[in-house]
Scaffold this motif. Structure first.
Motif, short mmCIF file in Angstrom:
data_model
loop_
_atom_site.label_atom_id
_atom_site.label_comp_id
_atom_site.label_asym_id
_atom_site.label_seq_id
_atom_site.Cartn_x
_atom_site.Cartn_y
_atom_site.Cartn_z
N CYS A 84 0.76 -1.26 -0.06
CA CYS A 84 -0.01 -0.03 -0.02
C CYS A 84 0.87 1.29 0.15
O CYS A 84 0.52 2.42 -0.64
N TYR A 85 2.03 1.20 0.65
CA TYR A 85 2.68 2.67 0.95
C TYR A 85 4.21 2.61 0.50
O TYR A 85 4.63 3.63 0.32
N ALA A 86 4.66 1.25 -0.01
CA ALA A 86 6.09 1.35 -0.12
C ALA A 86 6.42 1.79 -1.82
O ALA A 86 5.61 1.45 -2.63
N SER A 87 7.40 2.29 -2.10
CA SER A 87 7.92 2.71 -3.62
C SER A 87 8.32 1.65 -4.27
O SER A 87 8.74 0.66 -3.64
N ASP A 88 8.69 1.75 -5.51
CA ASP A 88 9.15 0.63 -6.47
C ASP A 88 10.63 0.44 -5.88
O ASP A 88 11.07 -0.80 -5.67
N GLN A 89 11.29 1.33 -5.80
CA GLN A 89 12.69 1.21 -5.29
C GLN A 89 12.70 0.59 -3.76
O GLN A 89 13.60 -0.52 -3.75
N GLU A 90 11.97 0.94 -3.05
CA GLU A 90 11.81 0.34 -1.58
C GLU A 90 11.46 -1.08 -1.71
O GLU A 90 12.03 -1.98 -1.13
N VAL A 91 10.64 -1.73 -2.68
CA VAL A 91 10.17 -2.87 -2.97
C VAL A 91 11.49 -3.75 -3.76
O VAL A 91 11.85 -4.99 -3.16
N LEU A 92 12.19 -3.15 -4.06
CA LEU A 92 13.33 -3.75 -4.95
C LEU A 92 14.36 -3.87 -3.80
O LEU A 92 15.27 -5.06 -3.83
N ASP A 93 14.62 -3.10 -3.02
CA ASP A 93 15.79 -3.07 -1.84
C ASP A 93 15.27 -4.15 -0.99
O ASP A 93 16.34 -4.80 -0.47
N MET A 94 14.28 -4.28 -0.67
CA MET A 94 13.78 -5.20 0.61
C MET A 94 13.21 -6.45 0.02
O MET A 94 12.98 -7.37 0.85
N HIS A 95 12.99 -6.74 -1.33
CA HIS A 95 12.35 -8.00 -1.61
C HIS A 95 13.44 -9.35 -1.21
O HIS A 95 12.70 -10.22 -0.85
N GLY A 96 14.64 -9.13 -1.42
CA GLY A 96 15.44 -10.40 -1.07
C GLY A 96 15.47 -10.64 0.22
O GLY A 96 15.14 -11.78 0.64
N PHE A 97 15.59 -10.04 1.12
CA PHE A 97 15.41 -10.05 2.53
C PHE A 97 14.24 -10.58 2.84
O PHE A 97 14.05 -11.41 3.78
N LEU A 98 13.01 -9.96 2.51
CA LEU A 98 11.87 -10.59 3.05
C LEU A 98 11.49 -11.95 2.38
O LEU A 98 10.84 -12.86 2.88
N ARG A 99 12.01 -12.14 1.11
CA ARG A 99 11.88 -13.48 0.38
C ARG A 99 12.49 -14.79 1.39
O ARG A 99 11.88 -15.56 1.68
N GLN A 100 13.52 -14.29 1.85
CA GLN A 100 14.28 -15.27 2.67
C GLN A 100 13.57 -15.58 4.10
O GLN A 100 13.54 -16.67 4.43
N ALA A 101 13.11 -14.62 4.81
CA ALA A 101 12.43 -14.62 5.77
C ALA A 101 11.10 -15.38 5.77
O ALA A 101 10.84 -16.14 6.23
N LEU A 102 10.31 -15.02 4.54
CA LEU A 102 9.26 -16.00 4.59
C LEU A 102 9.54 -17.09 3.97
O LEU A 102 8.66 -18.07 4.55
#
Length: 440
Positions: A340-358
């Motif tokens: 809802c609130y993150a920018s495209d750049q923020e999604v790209l930067d945090m995707h890898g970390f979140l994917r491993q945690a999930l």
């Protein structure tokens, strides 16, 4: 008995010169050197002592003054009311009436006479005696007629009969025993023939008729001429016979007394045996209760230890479940907020970390925790409790069966002892520390 009319009372007795003087009473005997006068007591004290001494005249059932006293075959004396309510046995000793007895009780003429004479003595001592004939205050007592007389009636009485009579003032100084003894010795016996117009004194007794007879009746009774005797001798013989029977009863009384003492001692032993048995029962029951309470405490402690161990294990697993659930919810909420609130750049930067945690969360398997969710671990304690109850309730049968076996017959054992259950074996899946915790 001859009776004379009561004289008319006038201001003063007129003496006829042609008539001889009526006999007068001699003065009372003065105490001799060998006889001391009776100590003076108040009338109330004398009457109280008399009541206490002659309590035996009362009905032995209701303890009231016996009206028409009846002597039973068991030698107890009852009033007529208690006798009617007694049925077919004595209410005191429960002895039944003798079989075939027409009249189960005899009129106790001795008690009746004694009551009558005691009543006269009470009236004399209490200064309430009245003349039997004219109802004026009495001054004399005739021992033969058993009548209280005033002075005027006494003069006429002595003129006709010349009986033994004594002033009441003299009788008041006598004890009750002296008065009763005097009245007993002067008790006259009359002829039993009912055809006499007036009672006739007698000194003859017919043993064939078992009746006292006067001289005329004795002469007319020719059939029992050899069976007649002096009535005093007959009375003496009967008294001696009763004395001999009483003496024989004394020996029987000694034998019964010895058996009574033995029975009393046996009753005492019975009471002591009961007390000892009751104390033994209480002591053994206290032991059993103490043992049961100890087993209760032991079982409760083992249940508490099992509960604490399983609870800590389940609490640890529950904590891990709470952590995983919190991570899942936190991750899901973070992803939704980034959407809802993150920018495209923020999604790209945090995707890898979140994917491993999930991915790590996806690898968690809650099925492995189901093994810890078990509540049947307390069944073994229920089994131990049931064994304890069975041992207590069936201990008697177990003791009897063991005594029947030859190998246990030589070893005496108290039947109150209870076989206590041995602790159940420790399951192999428990560790040594857990086994020590569960063992009693």
């Amino acid at each position: 008995m001859q009776q004379e009319p009561a004289p008319a009372r006038s201001p003063g007795p007129q003496q006829d010169p042609a008539r001889p003087h009526a006999p007068t009473m001699p003065p009372p005997d003065t105490p001799s050197e060998g006889r001391q006068p009776s100590p003076s007591h108040s009338p109330a004290e004398v009457l109280l002592a008399t009541e206490e001494e002659f309590q035996f005249l009362r009905c032995q059932k209701c303890q009231a003054e016996a009206k028409c006293p009846k002597l039973l075959p068991c030698l107890h004396t009852l009033c007529s009311g208690c006798l009617e309510a007694s049925g077919m046995q004595c209410p005191i000793c429960r002895a039944p009436w003798p079989p075939g007895a027409d009249t189960p009780a005899l009129d106790n003429v001795f008690f009746e006479s004694l009551q009558r004479r005691l009543l006269v003595y009470r009236q004399i001592v209490d200064a309430q005696a009245v003349c039997t004939r004219c109802k004026e205050s009495a001054d004399f007592w005739c021992f033969e007629c058993e009548q209280l007389l005033c002075a005027m009636c006494f003069e006429a009485h002595q003129w006709f009969l010349k009986h033994e009579a004594r002033p009441l003032a003299e009788l008041r100084n006598q004890s009750v025993r002296e008065f009763l003894d005097g009245t007993r010795k002067t008790n006259n016996i009359f002829c039993s023939n009912p055809n006499h117009r007036t009672p006739m004194l007698t000194s003859i007794y017919c043993r064939g008729c078992s009746k006292p007879l006067c001289c005329s009746c004795a002469l007319l009774d020719s059939g029992h001429s050899e069976l007649k005797c002096d009535i005093s001798a007959e009375i003496q013989q009967r008294q001696e016979e009763l004395d001999a029977m009483t003496q024989a009863l004394q020996e029987q009384n000694g034998a019964f007394g010895a058996v009574h003492a033995q029975m009393h001692a046996a009753v005492g032993q019975l009471g002591r045996a009961r007390a000892d048995t009751e104390e033994l029962i209480r002591a053994r029951v206290r032991q059993v209760v103490a043992h049961v309470q100890a087993q209760e405490s032991e079982l409760l402690q083992a249940v508490e230890a099992r509960y604490q161990r399983d609870y800590e294990e389940m609490a640890s697993r529950l904590g891990r479940l709470d952590a995983v659930l919190q991570r899942i919810r936190t991750g899901s909420a973070l992803v939704q907020r980034m959407k809802c609130y993150a920018s495209d750049q923020e999604v790209l930067d945090m995707h890898g970390f979140l994917r491993q945690a999930l991915c790590r969360l996806r690898q968690e398997e809650p099925q492995s925790l189901q093994a810890a969710v078990r509540t049947d671990g307390f069944d073994e304690f229920k089994v131990r409790l049931q064994d304890l109850i069975s041992c207590i309730t069936q201990g008697t049968d177990a003791a009897v069966s063991k005594k029947a076996r030859p190998e246990t017959a030589s070893t005496p054992r108290d039947p109150i002892d209870v076989d206590l259950p041995s602790p159940p074996p420790v399951p192999e899946r428990f560790s040594s520390s857990q086994a020590e915790t569960l063992s009693p």
